[in-house]
Scaffold this active site. Structure first.
Site: not given
Length: 813
Positions: A355, A655
């Site tokens: 990540h 989003k």
């Protein structure tokens, strides 16, 4: 019970009386929330049990997703949505005199995560269940979340996030499933029947007790499990009393050290004790989770050589990397495997997601700490390292440099990312650019050794929470316009693109956006007493506060706009409302100073009558999933402005895109893939490219002082950080920020990209004046957002990494 409004109302009132002894007239909002949660838990209880039984009976391969964070947010509304009962319950509660949105506010955000890593894990669990995959989460049940953020005199103050204070209606304690986790001790080695036996003695025992949370899929009902582990004392106080003087106090010390393991997320690791506690937490999760997984496997009566065909263990970043040596320990010490056989099973069972590209975020542990706390596990890591380095020297006898570069143990440090790559069969990045940089730069030696292990799986978000639940008016319009197929097949959102020139549809899109802005404006006025213009551009940057995410550049640009308005007060300007939300790690003083700067600028701007009709600045405290659900549907502009090559993927960008905001951003993380779909005309790009950033790091050539001297806009705002004026009361107030940029040469190129950023923001102003054109761009963004649904991401994980398929359920709601 829930399929009919009248039946729901009857059942609800009966439960209120039988459980709480209250009538509907006497009930509080908290009572309503608790009864709703209990009803849902009872309703799905049979399906939860049957889902688990179905997986076992069919001997389905199951995925266990190990993560230190699961940022699941509030579950009430999302569970009702996935069960198809949201409207029934909303209407029924209204008849009873209650508003569902107000009831949802009674639920605390679960304190199980911090940022994108944890929210990704939560989205993945939702998609696994909704798509019918046998996939579960494995985490820690933190008593306290990261912290509750308060802004006092402009500064971040951290308070305990006591999210479990009123209990958790969704969890089920499974004391019968507890397992033993061992720390410290010494390893005895002996030979027995030609085998080497390893036995740890004088260890400290801790109980890991699981609390299970149902993960309810959308539609055809699958209920998977998020298993959260809590640390509890494994020693009876009475037994301690028998052991002599001061035993009681020894017990209290022991009990306190045990409770601390699952007490709070991310203890401060700036000192030895904090580091030790973090390592304890990680091993606690890995050992407890693996023991539970293998106990389930044992019940199927299969051979352990079949484990990789029935179990996939996935580690979300390096935090759970100890599953690799722990699985080796169990196979060798408890199941009687030889090293080679155990290694074969382990490396075909474990997969790893990286990540980060930041070297400081790639975990390392002191050898002495690991050896003392986890003596047997360290022995295994040492052996893995010895064999791996031996293999390299055999293949590349002249490459001692390569060995030291990729060794798992080097310079008295255990390098967890190296262990994760060596001990797994799949290593994936989370955006194409991120994966490419892993292969070409950060992990290049490993890619050269194991090219077949590396693959990309761009992150995703669950469109059910972030569009259907967070923005119901928009989701209803989409369903009216293109049908409901997009709910289970999010790529069908592409059908919206044909409506980008439909003036009626564009008007509806902008009307919905304005309604969402009005709701957010009402929330801001209620919380902060500040009135914002719903017709202004809502420009939003909400995410973890870190220097590479460059909230600093954003607020310096706001200062620049303030200066321009003060210099030319009569000039026409498109009104802007800048909205920030972020938490800074308690020990990250630069980040906390940036929060103070944002709040100081906000105070100055919002109180200046010459400016505040054209410019407003808000910092919304205690950013969380539930707050994001209010902010994101209202945003016009999404700030995704990290230094190119630093953000692994981002999920906030997805989003905002899904809710029709337009992105101003660098070509970083998943912004690159967004740009490939949207083109220059539907987002606003600026700044250095990743290869330019890498060249600066490698070869130098960048001087922040040059930017400061060459651009009067930059010089002015930088001077305002340390010179008496509207934003600075004393010269040391923002000296840390000033030094980080000018004295430490601006590690994340804030000044280098400032001019391009400011120019691009001016283009946004002009674009927004044409509302029909803006609406078209917004529609194109929504249409392409289906690509970033976590359903699509999980399908790729399932087929390419885990090799699992959806399980057809015979269950019905």
């Amino acid at each position: 019970m829930f399929n009919n409004k009248e039946l729901f109302k009857t059942a609800f009132k009966e439960q209120l009386v039988s459980r709480l002894g209250k009538s509907i007239e006497e009930a509080t909002a908290d009572d309503i929330y608790k009864i709703l949660g209990m009803l849902i838990r009872e309703y799905i209880g049979r399906e939860w049990a049957e889902t688990n039984q179905m997986y076992k009976t069919r001997q389905e391969k199951q995925v266990y997703y190990f993560s230190m964070e699961f940022l699941i947010g509030r579950l009430l509304g999302n569970n009702l949505l996935n069960l198809g009962m949201l409207e029934t319950v909303r209407d029924g509660l209204l008849d009873l005199g209650w508003n569902l949105e107000g009831i949802e506010e009674q639920e605390p955000d679960a304190g199980l995560g911090n940022g994108g890593l944890g929210r990704l894990a939560a989205c993945f669990l939702d998609s696994l269940a909704s798509l019918g995959y046998a996939g579960h989460g494995c985490g820690i049940r933190y008593k306290y979340g990261l912290f509750e953020q308060k802004i006092i005199d402009g500064q971040q103050v951290e308070l305990p996030d006591d999210w479990l204070q009123k209990s958790n209606v969704w969890e089920e304690r499974r004391a019968d499933k507890k397992v033993e986790v061992r720390f410290w001790g010494q390893v005895e080695v002996r030979e027995e029947d030609g085998r080497t036996i390893f036995n740890t003695i004088n260890y400290e025992k801790v109980w890991a007790v699981p609390y299970d949370v149902p993960v309810i899929g959308y539609g055809d009902l699958h209920v998977n499990t998020l298993r959260l582990w809590s640390a509890e004392s494994a020693i009876e106080p009475a037994k301690m009393r028998m052991e002599g003087q001061n035993s009681y106090y020894k017990f209290l010390d022991y009990n306190r050290s045990v409770e601390s393991i699952s007490e709070f997320l991310y203890p401060d690791d700036s000192g030895y004790e904090g580091k030790l506690l973090r390592l304890k937490q990680q091993y606690f999760l890995c050992s407890a989770g693996l023991q539970s997984v293998l106990r389930t496997f044992d019940k199927q009566g299969l051979r352990y050589s079949d484990l990789p065909n029935k179990i996939a263990v996935h580690i979300n970043d390096t935090h759970p990397t100890l599953v690799i040596p722990e699985l080796m320990r169990i196979l060798i010490d408890e199941k009687g495997f030889g090293w080679d056989e155990a290694w074969d099973v382990t490396t075909r069972t474990v997969s790893y997601t990286n990540h980060t590209l930041l070297s400081e975020a790639l975990e390392k542990w002191p050898v002495n700490m690991m050896r003392e706390l986890l003596p047997r596990v360290y022995m295994i890591i040492e052996e893995i390292n010895k064999r791996f380095c031996g293999m390299l020297l055999e293949r590349f006898p002249a490459r001692q440099d390569l060995v030291s570069e990729v060794a798992i143990i080097e310079s008295d440090q255990v390098k967890m990312a190296h262990l994760a790559i060596v001990g797994s069969y799949s290593v994936n990045g989370v955006a194409q650019l991120h994966t490419d940089l892993l292969k070409s730069n950060v992990m290049k030696p490993f890619y050269d050794l194991f090219p077949e292990r590396f693959n990309n799986k761009t992150n995703g978000i669950t469109h059910r929470r972030w569009l259907m639940h967070a923005n119901p008016e928009l989701s209803h319009l989409i369903s009216e316009s293109i049908g409901t197929g997009w709910i289970t097949h999010p790529y069908q959102l592409l059908d919206l693109e044909r409506l980008k020139h439909d003036s009626s549809f564009r008007d509806k899109i902008m009307s919905i956006k304005r309604n969402n802005k009005l709701r957010l404006a009402a929330y801001i006025e209620q919380k902060q007493g500040i009135t914002v213009d719903p017709d202004s551009i809502f420009d939003v940057q909400v995410k973890r506060l870190h220097a590479y995410k460059r909230q600093l550049m954003n607020i310096l640009h706001v200062m620049h706009l303030y200066n321009e308005i003060k210099d030319h007060p009569s000039a026409d300007r498109v009104p802007r409302t800048f909205i920030f939300g972020a938490k800074a790690a308690p020990g990250y003083y630069l980040a906390k100073s940036i929060i103070k700067l944002i709040n100081v600028v906000a105070d100055v701007v919002n109180k200046d009558p010459q400016v505040n009709d054209k410019l407003k600045v808000l910092f919304l405290e205690n950013y969380s999933v539930s707050l994001a659900e209010k902010i994101i549907p209202a945003a016009n502009v999404s700030e995704q402005i990290s230094t190119a090559g630093k953000e692994a993927s981002g999920t906030g960008n997805m989003k905002f895109m899904m809710n029709g905001a337009l992105t101003i951003g660098t070509l970083d993380g998943a912004n690159v893939e967004m740009h490939e779909m949207l083109g220059d005309e539907n987002m606003f790009l600026f700044g250095l490219r990743s290869e330019e950033v890498l060249n600066y790091y490698r070869y130098g050539g960048y001087l922040a002082r040059d930017m400061y001297n060459q651009d009067p806009r930059i010089k002015r705002v930088m001077d305002q950080l340390v010179s008496p004026g509207p934003f600075c009361c004393h010269e040391r107030e923002f000296g840390l920020i000033y030094q980080s940029v000018l004295d430490h040469n601006d590690e994340f190129f804030v000044l280098r990209d400032f001019g391009s950023y400011a120019d691009t923001q001016a283009i946004i102003d002009q674009t927004y004046l044409d509302q029909q054109a803006w609406a078209s761009k917004s529609i194109v963004n929504i249409a392409h957002a289906g690509h970033f649904s976590s359903d699509c991401t999980i399908n790729r994980y399932a087929s390419d990494i885990w090799h699992i398929h959806p399980v057809q359920s015979s269950l019905h709601v």
